[in-house]
Design an enzyme around this catalytic site. Structure first.
Site, PDB file in Angstrom:
ATOM      1  N   HIS A   3       7.613 -30.849  11.376  1.00 50.12           N
ATOM      2  CA  HIS A   3       6.766 -29.682  11.137  1.00 50.12           C
ATOM      3  C   HIS A   3       5.593 -29.995  10.209  1.00 50.12           C
ATOM      4  CE1 HIS A   3       9.851 -27.456  13.139  1.00 50.12           C
ATOM      5  NE2 HIS A   3      10.744 -27.865  12.262  1.00 50.12           N
ATOM      6  N   ASP A  11       0.872  -1.175   0.000  1.00 50.86           N
ATOM      7  CA  ASP A  11       0.000   0.000   0.000  1.00 50.86           C
ATOM      8  C   ASP A  11       0.915   1.232   0.000  1.00 50.86           C
ATOM      9  OD1 ASP A  11       0.846   0.365   2.625  1.00 50.86           O
ATOM     10  OD2 ASP A  11      -1.153   0.196   3.518  1.00 50.86           O
ATOM     11  N   HIS A  49       9.944 -23.979   9.342  1.00 47.79           N
ATOM     12  CA  HIS A  49       8.941 -24.614  10.209  1.00 47.79           C
ATOM     13  C   HIS A  49       7.508 -24.491   9.675  1.00 47.79           C
ATOM     14  CE1 HIS A  49      11.613 -24.303  14.073  1.00 47.79           C
ATOM     15  NE2 HIS A  49      12.294 -24.688  13.014  1.00 47.79           N
ATOM     16  N   CYS A  82       3.130  -3.070   4.055  1.00 47.57           N
ATOM     17  CA  CYS A  82       2.310  -1.904   4.385  1.00 47.57           C
ATOM     18  C   CYS A  82       3.031  -1.167   5.527  1.00 47.57           C
ATOM     19  CB  CYS A  82       0.872  -2.287   4.725  1.00 47.57           C
ATOM     20  SG  CYS A  82       0.636  -3.321   6.179  1.00 47.57           S
ATOM     21  N   THR A  87       2.671  -1.351   8.853  1.00 47.40           N
ATOM     22  CA  THR A  87       3.060  -2.271   9.927  1.00 47.40           C
ATOM     23  C   THR A  87       3.276  -3.701   9.437  1.00 47.40           C
ATOM     24  OG1 THR A  87       0.750  -2.793  10.321  1.00 47.40           O
ATOM     25  CG2 THR A  87       1.698  -0.974  11.623  1.00 47.40           C
TER      26      THR A  87
HETATM   27  C1  RB5 Z   1      -2.098   2.729   6.484  1.00 48.07           C
HETATM   28  O1  RB5 Z   1      -2.175   3.937   7.146  1.00 48.07           O
HETATM   29  C2  RB5 Z   1      -1.777   1.614   7.458  1.00 48.07           C
HETATM   30  O2  RB5 Z   1      -2.874   1.378   8.259  1.00 48.07           O
HETATM   31  C3  RB5 Z   1      -1.363   0.383   6.709  1.00 48.07           C
HETATM   32  O3  RB5 Z   1      -0.250   0.649   5.925  1.00 48.07           O
HETATM   33  C4  RB5 Z   1      -1.007  -0.822   7.564  1.00 48.07           C
HETATM   34  O4  RB5 Z   1      -0.085  -0.477   8.547  1.00 48.07           O
HETATM   35  C5  RB5 Z   1      -2.138  -1.575   8.097  1.00 48.07           C
HETATM   36  O5  RB5 Z   1      -1.984  -2.583   8.788  1.00 48.07           O
END
Ligand code: RB5
Length: 150
Positions: free
Chosen positions: A133, A8, A98, A65, A67
């Site tokens: 595993h 994203d 694993h 993304c 996180t």
């Molecule tokens: C976008 O702002 C953010 O929410 C996305 O990149 C991600 O971290 C979502 O899990």
């Protein structure tokens, strides 16, 4: 090996870094976006990558993304996907050995491009160990398949 990659707006820089790495490693890949730096919705990128892996159109997927969490949650909704959210090199190796993870998720607001590159390199080159595993992974697959008949 063929890889589908997407991010994203929060993961564009690491996506570019991993594409460079795959070019250096002679790994063919398809880039499913996103194309812009304006805000987009991560499921719109996670699900097509996961579907391509699940259908066997590519061998693996890489999702980035902010996180990595949203991407991994979305990808793991697709049957047959074992998406691992990884931010360290130990886990990159362990999840291939694993869990036979077939999708890697990372967060650009969590780690920098240098570490992301090392994680991806390890993840792309480590084989599944099977053995003890295999039964564990099979239990996940069996549960998933049982949901189809409910
Ligand atoms: C976008 O702002 C953010 O929410 C996305 O990149 C991600 O971290 C979502 O899990």
């Amino acid at each position: 090996m063929k890889v589908a990659i997407a991010s994203d707006h929060g993961g564009i820089n690491i996506r570019e870094e991993i594409k460079k790495l795959m070019e250096e490693m002679n790994i063919s890949f398809v880039d499913l976006g996103c194309e812009c730096s304006t805000s987009v919705d991560y499921p719109d990128y996670a699900l097509p990558v996961a579907e391509m892996v699940a259908k066997g159109e590519v061998d693996r997927g890489i999702l980035i993304c902010g996180t990595g969490i949203g991407m991994s949650i979305a990808a793991n909704k697709v049957q047959g996907i074992r998406c691992a959210l990884v931010h360290d090199m130990f886990s990159a190796k362990a999840t291939r050995e694993h869990n036979d993870s077939n999708v890697l998720a990372m967060g650009e607001r969590v780690i920098g491009p240098g570490l992301a590159r090392e994680i991806a390199k390890i993840w792309l080159t480590t084989d599944y160990e099977g053995g003890r595993h295999a039964n564990r992974v099979e239990k996940i697959t069996s549960y998933e398949q049982s949901l189809q008949t409910k």
